[in-house]
Scaffold this motif. Structure first.
Motif: not given
Lengths: 162, 238
Positions: A27, A55, B49, A40-41, B122-123, B204, A111, A108-109, A31-32, A34-35, A37, B45, B209, A51-52
């Motif tokens: 999931s 990913a 990146l 980071h949230a 992703r949506f 970000t 944030g 997924g999702t 979208d790495l 978004a992952s 983010r 990964g 967020t 970010v690392v």
């Protein structure tokens, strides 16, 4: 408890945890950004580290899922799974205690949540505790039915009888 | 008899010892193999990146100096608005507070910086968030960023769809008065996609967020009703 059934129960636990990791990884892997983010949230790590982590994490989750599916190095993989889950639970609890309004980003999702939507930290923590119990089971009884471990190392010596 | 049994026992002990030793070695190699799999997964990964990192971007005209948003208006108070063109709550925000913000702009009270982030790729199956944001950069080039953005929210596609096609984006641009040829070429080439990545990354980094996020002079307005925004602007202008 019937000890003959233990490896088969263990198989179910192993495949269950494998499904969790495979779904969690799949999931996020598309979208790495978004992952990253979502990580980071939590406002725990500096941006570049988030970010690392964002990913690397999905790929590690997928790898854990595949290893569990195969039943390879089950005890070690269960240990790593448990350690990761403890980190996740700590992250959610920390976000909760700091009053952040975020989605855990577990599958997924992730944030910040839209205004008016309240976070569901309690069920998220409960769910992760359930997964942690699966990992704990495999840590204690890593020998499960239909596993590569079993095929490679054979039956435990202690059970052999002349 | 007893000595024979003793020899048998000794042989069994040795056999068991050797078997245990073999198992121990195999277990060690299995563990090393599993750790290697995990490390390689992590490195995949990492490399995924770094292969998408450090893009050169060109900000469209009308952007802020750091290229993180498009400026509309020139009042003394700054409102930062972070939106994703696919985000339903952003559409709701535009419907409830868009007119208020336009009035604040027209009254010369505020300078609005729009940050069209691509958080929700992703949506949609076609990275609509990125394509729409990049298209808004093209609209800025044609001088119609604000009108184009509003039109995009009016015609917002649902989440988990393919989103609007590039042709549909170009049609919307033409409707708000953009030149079909130059705007169309810009959208098709994805000229401002690297800029969109920059906008999203910096948002970000600024701990935005979720969308929409509304800041008045740097202070977040969580409940973004027209009344709260007006009040925050008046408080900031004092």
């Amino acid at each position: 408890m019937n000890w003959k059934l233990l490896p088969w129960f263990g198989l179910a636990v192993r495949l269950g945890l494998a499904a969790v990791w495979l779904y969690a990884g799949a999931s996020k892997v598309g979208d790495l950004a978004a992952s990253g983010r979502a990580v980071h949230a939590y406002q725990v790590l500096p941006y570049d580290v988030s970010v690392v982590v964002g990913a690397v994490l999905p790929f590690v989750e997928l790898a854990l899922g595949v290893l569990l599916l195969l039943g390879l190095a089950t005890r070690l993989v269960a240990g790593v799974s448990g350690a990761l889950l403890v980190v996740f639970i700590a992250g959610i609890v920390s976000a909760w205690s700091r009053g952040l309004a975020i989605d855990c980003g577990c599958f997924g999702t992730g944030g910040q949540l839209p205004a008016g939507q309240s976070p569901s930290y309690f069920p998220e923590v409960l769910r992760d505790l359930g997964f942690l119990a699966l990992a704990g089971f495999l840590l204690i009884w890593p020998r499960t039915a239909v596993s590569v471990d079993g095929a490679l190392t054979g039956e435990p010596v202690e059970d052999e009888d002349e | 008899m007893s000595s024979r049994k003793g020899r048998k026992d000794a042989a069994r002990v040795v056999r068991e010892h050797l078997a245990r030793e073999r198992r121990r070695k195999r277990t060690l190699w299995i563990s090393i193999g599993a750790v290697a799999v995990l490390v390689v997964a992590g490195l995949i990964g990492w490399s995924a990146l770094s292969s998408q990192g450090s893009r050169e971007f060109t900000a469209p005209p009308g952007a802020t100096g750091d290229g993180t948003g498009i400026v509309v208006g020139n009042g003394p108070v700054t409102i930062d608005i972070y939106e994703d063109y696919l985000c339903p709550a952003c559409k709701q925000f535009e419907q409830t507070s868009g007119a208020t913000i336009d009035k604040l702009i027209n009254d010369g009270k505020v300078r609005v910086v729009y940050h069209p982030v691509a958080y929700l790729n992703r949506f949609s199956s076609t990275e609509y968030s990125t394509r729409a944001s990049a298209a808004s950069g093209c609209a800025a080039e044609g001088g119609e960023f604000h009108a184009f953005g509003k039109a995009l929210f009016d015609k917002q596609p649902p989440e988990n769809s393919a989103g609007l096609s590039n042709d549909e984006l170009i049609d919307i641009g033409a409707e708000v008065g953009l030149n079909r040829d130059s705007f169309g070429a810009c959208v098709r080439d994805g000229k401002f996609k690297p800029w969109t990545a920059h906008v999203s990354e910096e948002a970000t980094r600024a701990k935005v967020t979720g969308t929409p996020t509304v800041l008045v002079n740097g202070q977040q307005v969580r409940e973004w009703t027209p009344e709260n925004i007006t009040a925050a602007v008046e408080a900031a202008g004092r």
